[in-house]
Design a protein around this motif. Structure first.
Motif: not given
Length: 550
Positions: A543-550
């Motif tokens: 979840d901590a890397s979710a911004d990379e997938r937005d």
């Protein structure tokens, strides 16, 4: 059908169409790859050896012939190599360890790989010298405050040699504070070494028993002349000077001399009120080793995505094995060929690459990663996870193949361990479409989840599974599969006898590849981002890397 209710991810899995046409995986090519890579000419495929060089050349050529592009380290001109350098520390014994214990007042000379199996020291020191160092029994060597459990009871044991049990306290009774018979990471010998080093131990000896270890003494008595690790700024903080295993016969002698029995001490260690116990024994040890750094190799091929090339589906398998036999005269063979472990998984990786290349790839990029130094502690995959060639936050998932079944098709399949994640939902769904059911890991107490390369990716949050061939064999069912598995572990696992056989059936692996391919195709042509189940220790990392997938 298993459903994890992961929200949008699970809905995306359920709505994706199945393949209209499956690839035709060649049993002849699979067999040829396994037979070739496990030939004596490859010298057991150990990292940092001519055998690894030959393996890398074979895999690079096989990836190129399958239609892949180089996907490894960048050159100065911006092009990529076929390989990723994996920088490792290597410790090599330069003489047989001198080992002696004082047990009940009697000095007893010990033989390396018979009573003790001591690994080449990897604490950064060329010489480790222990003199009259006290042995202390610390139960399972576990400190798990979140479970209200500590075998150390805050005692200062720095400078001692810590003796401990393999696996978890729940292994014997089947239930308790560690969730039952399934091994947790606390049960792995790697954790036990790490915790002992954190406490300043001079050494650590894990008592070997075949059932809780899940492999016989011969496995731990192999390959101790060399030890590998990632390069660390302070290796002594991660490794005690002496690390190894104690044979059960020696352990029983030590405990008897201490006025108790091994069985009684083990029973005491299964209780929360266990207290560390001085064994009234000491050890002298002299270890001499050559310390150096080497570059092992991951071999990397890829197919760039046609629409979303910055999103990656990764297929993995380890290409290495144990190398040359230390004493060929004793073993009767000079090479640890590693045919089933893991020429089978590597052959599957090559043929999976070919299947995707033949249809021109997919919308997302596909990475085929043959990692090295797995047998030395998952070091190739750990290195990649710490030094990714492609962003981990944009990695959709990892599908690993390790030691696939060679005894024909099965009506079921499994994964290593009992982790719950969206990738498992997808495997279950595609398996059902092929008439194959999901069966839980038949031996979760063996700690399979922590013993293959997907674990290194899980530790950094990337959804990852290690696929396991099924147990319900079309010919002979589960009874025959269990019998064959037991015979392999007892007689061939990490032994020189793990060799290609003309009796092996590769149609079962071909069927496994069909299932894995369907899952890979849906990941590679879809828009889903699988996650770990709610409550998983790895979900927060993802979840901590979710911004990379937005």
């Amino acid at each position: 059908m298993i459903r994890l209710f992961l929200g949008a991810s699970a809905l995306a899995l359920a709505s994706s169409p199945a393949l209209a046409h499956d690839p035709d995986f060649s049993v002849e090519r699979l067999s040829t790859h396994v037979r070739t890579m496990s030939d004596d000419w490859f010298e057991g495929r150990a990292p940092g050896t001519p055998g690894e060089d030959k393996t890398v050349a074979y895999l690079s050529g096989a990836f190129a012939a399958a239609g892949l592009q180089p996907g490894g380290d960048l050159r100065a001109d911006g092009s990529r190599k076929w390989t990723q350098d994996v920088i490792l520390a290597r410790s090599t014994m330069v003489d047989t360890p001198l080992l002696e214990m004082n047990i009940g007042g009697e000095d007893v000379m010990l033989t390396q790989n018979e009573e003790l199996a001591i690994r080449a020291p990897i604490n950064g020191e060329a010489q480790v010298e222990l003199q009259d160092v006290e042995l202390v029994f610390v139960g399972y060597g576990t400190h798990a405050p979140e479970r209200g459990w500590s075998d150390y009871k805050d005692q200062d044991l720095a400078g001692k040699v810590l003796v401990m049990l393999v696996n978890d306290p729940d292994f014997e009774g089947g239930e308790g504070d560690f969730g039952g018979p399934e091994m947790t990471y606390y049960g792995r010998w790697t954790y036990k070494y790490e915790e002992a080093a954190r406490r300043g131990a001079a050494g650590v000896l894990v008592i070997h028993e075949t059932e809780p270890a899940s492999y016989p003494w011969g496995v731990v008595a192999n390959g101790n002349d060399q030890t590998f690790d990632i390069v660390r700024e302070n290796p002594g903080a991660a490794h005690s000077g002496m690390q190894g295993w104690m044979h059960l016969d020696l352990a029983e002698r030590v405990f008897a001399a201490a006025g108790t029995s091994y069985a009684a001490a083990k029973a005491a260690a299964q209780r929360k009120d266990f207290q560390p116990m001085a064994l009234g024994a000491t050890i002298d040890a002299t270890l001499l080793a050559r310390q150096e750094q080497i570059a092992a190799k991951n071999v990397v091929g890829m197919l760039p995505g046609s629409e979303r090339p910055d999103e990656y589906v990764v297929f993995t398998a380890h290409h290495d094995h144990l190398g040359l036999v230390e004493d060929p005269a004793e073993e009767g063979d000079a090479v640890y060929n590693g045919a089933l472990d893991n020429a089978t998984g590597t052959a599957a990786l090559i043929e999976q690459a070919r299947a995707f290349a033949e249809v021109g790839g997919a919308k997302r990029s596909l990475v085929f990663l043959a990692v090295g130094a797995e047998e030395k502690g998952l070091l190739g995959s750990k290195y990649y996870a710490a030094n990714p060639l492609y962003p981990l936050g944009k990695t959709v998932g990892v599908l690993n193949t390790d030691s696939l079944g060679v005894f024909g098709p099965a009506s079921d399949f499994s994964i290593s361990g009992t982790a719950r994640l969206g990738l498992l939902d997808l495997l279950v769904e595609e398996g059902e479409a092929l008439g194959r059911s999901f069966a839980p890991d038949p031996r979760p107490e063996a700690g399979g989840f922590f013993r293959s390369d997907h674990f290194a990716f899980a530790q950094v949050g990337v959804p990852a599974v290690s696929y396991r061939s099924g147990q319900q064999l079309t010919e002979g069912g589960a009874a025959r599969a269990t019998e064959l598995a037991r015979e392999y572990v007892a007689n061939h696992y990490h032994q020189a006898s793990d060799e290609w056989s003309s009796d092996w059936r590769f149609d079962g692996i071909a069927a496994d590849l069909t299932l894995i391919h369907r899952v890979g195709e849906r990941l590679a042509n879809g828009t889903m981002w699988p996650n770990w189940a709610v409550g998983s220790e790895f979900r927060a990392l993802r979840d901590a890397s979710a911004d990379e997938r937005d």
